[in-house]
Write an enzyme that holds these catalytic residues in place. Sequence first.
Site, PDB file in Angstrom:
ATOM      1  CB  SER A  11      -0.942   0.024   1.200  1.00  0.00           C
ATOM      2  OG  SER A  11      -1.836  -1.056   1.102  1.00  0.00           O
ATOM      3  CB  THR A  12       2.807   3.004   2.179  1.00  0.00           C
ATOM      4  OG1 THR A  12       3.434   2.027   3.007  1.00  0.00           O
ATOM      5  CG2 THR A  12       1.407   3.293   2.696  1.00  0.00           C
TER       6      THR A  12
END
Length: 185
Positions: free
Chosen positions: A9-10
């Site tokens: 996600s990041t």
Amino acid sequence: MRIGYARVSTADQSLDLQIDALKADGCERIYTEKASGGKDDRIELQRALDTLRPGDIFVVYKLDRLARSTLKLISTLDEIKKRGVEFVSLSDKIDTSTAAGKALFGMLAVFAEFERNVIVERTKAGLAASRARGRSGGRPKTDQRKVAKALKLYDTGTHTVTEITETTGVTKATLYRAIKERQGR
């Protein structure tokens, strides 16, 4: 061909665990991405799906790497199935080339349909409750006087669209739609 897809996600998260698992499973090509699972415009996922050919196997480390919502997951898996491609989720032990994997896929589809039906029922109930309180749904009516004023300002050529929308309170979309309608498109 076994094609893998890995996502975190990041930017500060590592893809190493997923990539190692996909390589160990024999994936010949692996697409990686650092993007939220809630985004619908994941470029590498789309590239991976675009490369799939009948007989290929699409592999992910875990189902949540593919999609966040059940509905999105099912629609993506359905697209994969329509292409004649099998699907494998390593951690979830799903393999649609097996009878058990196909059965699990069918159950997921049932739950996705159930989720969609519950959302529809809640929406209808919410609209009915609003109507019972005297509220009507939909967008508010456009004030045609404001639109006419916005068109006049637009025709002068001395104002930007932003200035016109700020002055009149008409949105850009409404202004552009009025311009198109006036031109007969």
